[in-house]
Write an enzyme that holds these catalytic residues in place. Structure first.
Site, PDB file in Angstrom:
ATOM      1  N   SER A  97       0.124   4.270   0.853  1.00  4.93           N
ATOM      2  CA  SER A  97       0.102   5.223   1.724  1.00  4.93           C
ATOM      3  C   SER A  97      -0.662   4.569   3.062  1.00  4.93           C
ATOM      4  CB  SER A  97      -0.682   6.566   1.271  1.00  4.93           C
ATOM      5  OG  SER A  97      -1.185   7.263   2.469  1.00  4.93           O
TER       6      SER A  97
ATOM      7  N   HIS B 267     -44.380  -2.389   9.918  1.00  5.68           N
ATOM      8  CA  HIS B 267     -45.296  -1.188   9.952  1.00  5.68           C
ATOM      9  C   HIS B 267     -44.805  -0.352  11.277  1.00  5.68           C
ATOM     10  CE1 HIS B 267     -48.482   1.801   9.522  1.00  5.68           C
ATOM     11  NE2 HIS B 267     -48.807   1.788  10.720  1.00  5.68           N
TER      12      HIS B 267
ATOM     13  N   CYS C 256     -12.883   3.211   0.119  1.00  2.00           N
ATOM     14  CA  CYS C 256     -14.175   3.520   0.833  1.00  2.00           C
ATOM     15  C   CYS C 256     -14.287   4.014   2.327  1.00  2.00           C
ATOM     16  CB  CYS C 256     -14.899   1.998   0.884  1.00  2.00           C
ATOM     17  SG  CYS C 256     -16.653   1.876   1.672  1.00  2.00           S
TER      18      CYS C 256
ATOM     19  N   GLY D  65      -7.177  -0.039   4.316  1.00  2.00           N
ATOM     20  CA  GLY D  65      -8.355  -0.236   4.121  1.00  2.00           C
ATOM     21  C   GLY D  65      -9.204   0.293   2.868  1.00  2.00           C
TER      22      GLY D  65
ATOM     23  N   GLU E 234       0.949  -1.053   0.062  1.00  2.00           N
ATOM     24  CA  GLU E 234      -0.083   0.055   0.172  1.00  2.00           C
ATOM     25  C   GLU E 234       0.748   1.307  -0.015  1.00  2.00           C
ATOM     26  OE1 GLU E 234      -2.458   2.478  -0.454  1.00  2.00           O
ATOM     27  OE2 GLU E 234      -3.305   0.836  -0.306  1.00  2.00           O
TER      28      GLU E 234
END
Length: 465
Positions: A40, A450, A48, A45, A38
């Site tokens: 950064s 309901h 998102c 994660g 990755e």
């Protein structure tokens, strides 16, 4: 330069998005050696949870809670602090989702292919993983690097007041006047957020109307709500130049009504996103891309290079985190299962634009259904007039419409547009019904709780014509 240290793995994942982290965790749990790269640590994660769905919906909620008299700058600062605290926690949870596996190595850096299933990593600082010059090879490689905003080649677009959907989340100072370029889901979400925070908002669209992919009646219903909120919508207009000045940035090509360009304190450019595949060296690995940089894949997400798959926003089959999750299931099926899962299995995939109220969609519009040759029955029902739907009224927001498109021969639902309170939940029920072959009549006669927004189906589907 010192020669890179060599690592080998069973699975190498480039990018920590939803699909990548899910596949990495499941493979690690099965004892496979996994390397996650990755670039950064702020993106542990994926998009998102760090800069996309979760932080922006946190801002939607905060904006909706703002009351008259709340100072816009102070309120926005508090909302951003809340956003950042939540995202910090989620980022850490995602780090440990992988770091707690003994067979996972996390690498902080930018990867570039140097050969088949082999990448060289330039380290980046500030993370919890290895930050070294590395040469990594693996039996299987996943390209999962996501997407990035598209900024059109317009003079002045690199100015200090021009923002993407990422940078606008931390804009300083809070903009009294915000211009949004683009009238799709991202642009409209941010327009609604900042209007609720107290900005004067103008949306500028090049096309004939907002939400060009939707039927006119649905787009008109959304337009009416946005305009009632005080958002100005300008269509058939393009900005030719951004000129920064002491009073803001002037948008040349627009008209403030007095023959002068509109002036804004901040501009959001929301004109689309493209796969983040530039400078990955994909050609070195024999990975084919199209003219937009989209990775070409088959029905099991295999690329043109043996042992290399693509997941998430890079392959052009939808840019939603839940689709990336399904990508992980497809690849896992190909690698360790029976290989039966396919991209083409996907039908009735829902989506939501988180306006207030939210606009949710699944399946075909009426226009698309007719163009595809269907004989259709349709209904368009204003929410305020649906007697069997008290839920929005109890919340004090009965705005919006429901539109459903049904095949006249089979009675199957072809599509729905739900613009109302709770639509982000109701659309999942409609999508499931479409996948399961449940008819419109069965949905109409369903027994629902309901008061709920779902029970609108009892009345609305009885109005089909």
């Amino acid at each position: 330069m010192t020669a890179p240290r060599t690592l080998t793995a069973d699975l190498l994942v480039l990018g920590w998005g939803k699909g990548g982290k899910t596949l990495a965790a499941s493979m690690a749990a099965a004892g496979r050696r996994v390397v996650m790269v990755e670039q950064s640590s702020l993106m542990y994660g994926g998009t998102c949870i760090n800069i996309g769905c979760v932080p922006t919906k946190t801002l939607v909620h905060a904006a909706d809670e703002r009351r008259e008299g709340d100072d816009p700058q102070e309120y926005f600062d508090r909302a951003v602090d809340t956003r950042d605290a939540l995202i910090g926690k989620l980022n850490d949870v995602n780090l440990h989702m992988l770091a707690d596996h003994d067979t996972v190595t996390i690498v902080d850096g930018r990867a570039r292919f140097v050969g088949p299933r082999e990448v060289e990593v330039t380290p980046s600082a500030g993370g919890a993983g290895l930050a070294e010059h590395l040469l990594i090879s693996a039996d299987t490689v996943i390209v999962n690097t996501g997407a990035e905003p598209v900024l059109p080649a317009v003079p002045g677009i690199d100015g200090p007041r021009i923002h993407t959907s990422t940078s606008l989340q931390h804009v300083k100072p809070f903009p009294r006047r915000l211009a949004v370029i683009g009238a799709g889901p991202i642009g409209l979400e941010f327009a609604a957020i900042f209007r609720s925070f107290g900005s004067e908002v103008t949306v500028i669209a090049r096309g004939e109307r907002i939400l060009p992919a939707e039927d006119d009646d649905v787009a008109d219903a959304v337009r009416e709500v946005l305009e009632d909120e005080g958002i100005t919508l300008i269509t058939r207009t393009s900005v030719g130049e951004y000129v920064d000045g002491p009073d803001g940035v002037a948008l040349h090509g627009t008209d403030d009504g007095n023959g002068a360009p509109l002036v804004a304190d901040a501009v959001l450019v929301a004109t689309g996103r493209r796969p983040a595949t530039a400078d990955l060296g994909l050609e070195q690995a024999g990975i084919e891309v199209d003219e937009h940089g989209t990775v070409v894949v088959d029905d099991q997400l295999r690329t043109s290079a043996e042992g290399v798959f693509a997941m998430g926003d890079v392959h052009g089959h939808g840019q939603q985190t839940y689709l990336s999750l399904d990508d992980s299931r497809i690849v896992a099926s190909a690698l360790t299962g029976d290989g039966s899962r396919r991209l083409s299995d996907r039908v009735a995939v829902p989506s939501t634009t988180f306006l207030t109220p939210p606009l949710s969609a699944v399946g075909l519009t009426e226009r698309e259904a007719r163009e595809a040759g269907h004989e259709v029955r349709t209904v368009l029902a204003p929410v305020a007039g649906i007697k069997a739907m008290p839920r929005p009224k109890t919340l004090g927001d009965a705005r919006g419409v429901i539109k459903v498109v049904v095949d006249a021969q089979s009675d199957l639902v072809l599509g729905a547009r739900l613009f109302h309170v709770d639509s982000q939940e109701v659309v999942n029920l409609v999508a499931l019904a479409m996948r399961a072959g449940i008819t419109a009549t069965q949905l109409r006669d369903g027994i629902w709780t309901h008061p709920s927004s779902t029970e609108a189906l009892n009345e609305v589907l009885g109005r089909l014509s």
